[in-house]
Design a protein around this motif. Sequence first.
Motif, mmCIF file in Angstrom:
data_model
loop_
_atom_site.group_PDB
_atom_site.id
_atom_site.type_symbol
_atom_site.label_atom_id
_atom_site.label_comp_id
_atom_site.label_asym_id
_atom_site.label_seq_id
_atom_site.Cartn_x
_atom_site.Cartn_y
_atom_site.Cartn_z
ATOM 1 N N SER A 98 0.810 -1.220 0.000
ATOM 2 C CA SER A 98 0.000 0.000 0.000
ATOM 3 C C SER A 98 0.846 1.274 0.000
ATOM 4 O O SER A 98 0.306 2.371 0.187
ATOM 5 C CB SER A 98 -0.947 0.007 1.218
ATOM 6 O OG SER A 98 -0.254 -0.317 2.401
ATOM 7 N N VAL A 623 -7.314 -2.737 1.445
ATOM 8 C CA VAL A 623 -6.707 -1.650 0.676
ATOM 9 C C VAL A 623 -5.379 -2.123 0.086
ATOM 10 O O VAL A 623 -5.080 -1.916 -1.098
ATOM 11 C CB VAL A 623 -6.500 -0.404 1.561
ATOM 12 C CG1 VAL A 623 -5.691 0.654 0.821
ATOM 13 C CG2 VAL A 623 -7.843 0.169 2.001
ATOM 14 N N ALA A 628 -4.095 -0.289 -3.442
ATOM 15 C CA ALA A 628 -4.393 1.141 -3.323
ATOM 16 C C ALA A 628 -3.389 1.752 -2.342
ATOM 17 O O ALA A 628 -2.855 1.063 -1.476
ATOM 18 C CB ALA A 628 -5.822 1.341 -2.841
ATOM 19 N N TYR A 630 -2.104 4.997 0.368
ATOM 20 C CA TYR A 630 -2.565 6.060 1.259
ATOM 21 C C TYR A 630 -1.361 6.704 1.926
ATOM 22 O O TYR A 630 -0.212 6.275 1.754
ATOM 23 C CB TYR A 630 -3.574 5.536 2.286
ATOM 24 C CG TYR A 630 -3.140 4.333 3.095
ATOM 25 C CD1 TYR A 630 -2.391 4.474 4.260
ATOM 26 C CD2 TYR A 630 -3.492 3.043 2.703
ATOM 27 C CE1 TYR A 630 -2.000 3.384 5.010
ATOM 28 C CE2 TYR A 630 -3.106 1.933 3.443
ATOM 29 C CZ TYR A 630 -2.365 2.105 4.605
ATOM 30 O OH TYR A 630 -1.982 1.017 5.336
ATOM 31 N N TYR A 714 -13.745 -0.416 2.573
ATOM 32 C CA TYR A 714 -12.295 -0.288 2.394
ATOM 33 C C TYR A 714 -11.934 0.699 1.286
ATOM 34 O O TYR A 714 -10.895 1.357 1.336
ATOM 35 C CB TYR A 714 -11.670 -1.657 2.097
ATOM 36 C CG TYR A 714 -12.143 -2.309 0.826
ATOM 37 C CD1 TYR A 714 -11.548 -2.017 -0.400
ATOM 38 C CD2 TYR A 714 -13.194 -3.215 0.832
ATOM 39 C CE1 TYR A 714 -11.982 -2.596 -1.577
ATOM 40 C CE2 TYR A 714 -13.639 -3.807 -0.345
ATOM 41 C CZ TYR A 714 -13.032 -3.495 -1.537
ATOM 42 O OH TYR A 714 -13.470 -4.065 -2.707
ATOM 43 N N GLY A 715 -12.798 0.825 0.280
ATOM 44 C CA GLY A 715 -12.507 1.746 -0.818
ATOM 45 C C GLY A 715 -12.458 3.199 -0.377
ATOM 46 O O GLY A 715 -11.833 4.038 -1.043
ATOM 47 N N PRO A 718 -8.454 5.088 1.843
ATOM 48 C CA PRO A 718 -7.369 5.985 1.416
ATOM 49 C C PRO A 718 -7.773 7.452 1.464
ATOM 50 O O PRO A 718 -6.986 8.303 1.908
ATOM 51 C CB PRO A 718 -7.081 5.516 -0.014
ATOM 52 C CG PRO A 718 -7.466 4.070 -0.015
ATOM 53 C CD PRO A 718 -8.683 3.998 0.867
#
Length: 739
Positions: A98, A623, A628, A630, A714-715, A718
């Motif tokens: 991530s 994530v 994805a 963050y 979870y989407g 971030p």
Amino acid sequence: MEKKIGAYICTGCGIGDALDVAALAKVATGEYKVPVCREHGFLCSEEGRALIQADVEQEGVNSLVIAACSPRVMVDAFDFGPDKVVERVNLREQVVWSHPAEDEDTQMMAEDYLRMGITKAKEMEPPVPYQGENLSKRILVVGGGLTGLTAAKEAAAAGYEVVLVEKSDELGGYTRNVAKLPPLTPPYEEPTAFDLEGLVGEVTGSDKITVYTGSQIEKISGAPCMFDVSIQQNGSQAAERVGAIVLATGAVPYDASKLEHLGFGKHPDVITADQLEGMFKAGEVKRPSNGQPVNGVAFILCAGSRDPEHLPYCSAACCVESLKQAKYFKDANPEMPVYIFYKDLRAHGTYEFLYKQLQKDGVFFVRGTVTGVDDDGSGALAISAEDVLTRAPILSESVDLVVLATGMVSTASLGKPYKAQEPKEGEEEVEVPADTILASNLLNLEYRQGPEIPALKYGFPDSHFICFPYESRRTGIYPAGTVRAPMDYSRAMDDAAGAALKAIQCVEMTGQGKAVHPRAGDLSYPEFFMQRCTQCKRCTEECPFGAINEDEKANPLPNPTRCRRCGVCMGACPERIISFKNYSVGMIGNMIKNIEVPEEDEEKPRILVLACENDAYPALDMVGIRRAQYNPWVRVIPVRCLGSMNLVWIADALSSGIDGILLLGCKHGDDYQCHFVKGSELANIRMSKIKETLDRLVLESERVRFEQLSITDYGKLPEILDDFASDLEDLGPNPYKDF
């Protein structure tokens, strides 16, 4: 125990490509003087496990820090026995998957996670399972209707002794008044004959089942595997010790006297579905007004159900019961006019075949809201309704009998409201969201928190209606059948089997000193350092599960086998006297203090995320699984439940120079998802007190934020993390940085 720590860094799954593993190992060996530190490309393989096992056996390593994948996976692969401390450091999902590879911030994140893992491993002790005395694995079933009989039969078939208590003189409950059940076998077009006497015979004839009829539970004390039950039977008393309880007291029909607008009580030929079923059972279906045969009938569905003035919920079985009774009439006289007035017809699953057969039989289905039931002037009844779609008025032909499909009301919702101890003079009232506890004479628990299991939304009891059906907020007590939720006979029998299996799971795991749910298998339990207890009662008030009683001086009396290991009591205690061997206020506080906070001029803020291990932490894993990214300033510490958060962690973090704290908890409210029921809500209440801490530290309240989310959100994570980081940049650095 004397600790010897071994740190094991996996380089597989992209970890070795993204991080400077040598620098990471230096954190363990240099900063923390870890005597054994090894790298391996595939730690969860046989070869990797063998490497660790060799150190355990030859080097005496007994505390393992495994820096690899998420602690939510490969649990069995990294199990080296209950006497070993194992702490997992999540380098894969929450670092390299991530965040950018070979990046300074990613490296700093990994090193901080290793620091926290080693710190926790140093302070953890292997849990010692709680073992009570005179443990019982017998199952108590309260209620001898269809659900109770089925639960007793299934538990006995699994080899467990059962005690069955029924308040009436005969077993069978509501089904004694039932002519037939809805279709249970192909082609699902005809009502099914039910051999109740055969089921009763199986139960009463079993040498594993002790049956008390004409009996009532006088009181239940104790905890799972140690419940002491006092039974009142026809003036005499009996005592039984049991391990778990299945509550199968059923439901009662909604009071039709409240449905005068549908003609009940006004016209004698307006009856309820259960009254009609009794007529068919007795073989005498006649008009109550004059005793004449019935030549036309109308059913009104949702009579009092799905109505905010009566029962706001669907009672699940009413539609199918009316279809079954309409079939009775059509089988007896195919020419008889039969009307069914409905808002929505809910014939789920195989009941669709019965619905289609009735259409072929000529039943008139009228989708309309009934507005009145009136005498047509000849002694018969006419129904007026409004078409659901067109709003046009509808008037039925005259019928001899109108049947109201009334809903069902859980017996758990019957009784007088119960209030736990009022605060004594001079005591501060503890602010805790109220549950509805009723004194309804079902279980008569001797619990500080009330005599029954809480009756929650619409009066039906549950613990977590999404993830944990059957479970109540009283550990070891499992509601089943219509006491738990509206349902038909078929589902009630399945429900009974499910509750019996949950009760068996409870006695087996409790006998081993393990938690049942949701931290199934957890050997830890809360320990109380009573010398510092101030009798504030926060732990007894805030425990969602009734795991802590009180003595006459308000000292907490913990019941470890009732405990679900959430740590809510730990977070509630202002004196911090409650801890687990592998989870404590001081342990998490020291993890926070071991996060390396860069100096202010480096412009690298730090964000502490306390993430609930049930939804928020796995959402963060999701994530990473989806690659994805963050903000790299984030440092995540999983907590058993956000309700276990102690306010001292906020003070520790901010006084250490951490710039912001994000609390990630489960959703709460009517559609709550908190696995520990009240934890997230209690954390939100405590947030109101965090402002006092921030004011004392002369800091902005915006530095602490609480977010609710489920695992499916979870989407959004971030964006939540990046937005919080952006807000902290606007606030500027924590003034305690560099101190």
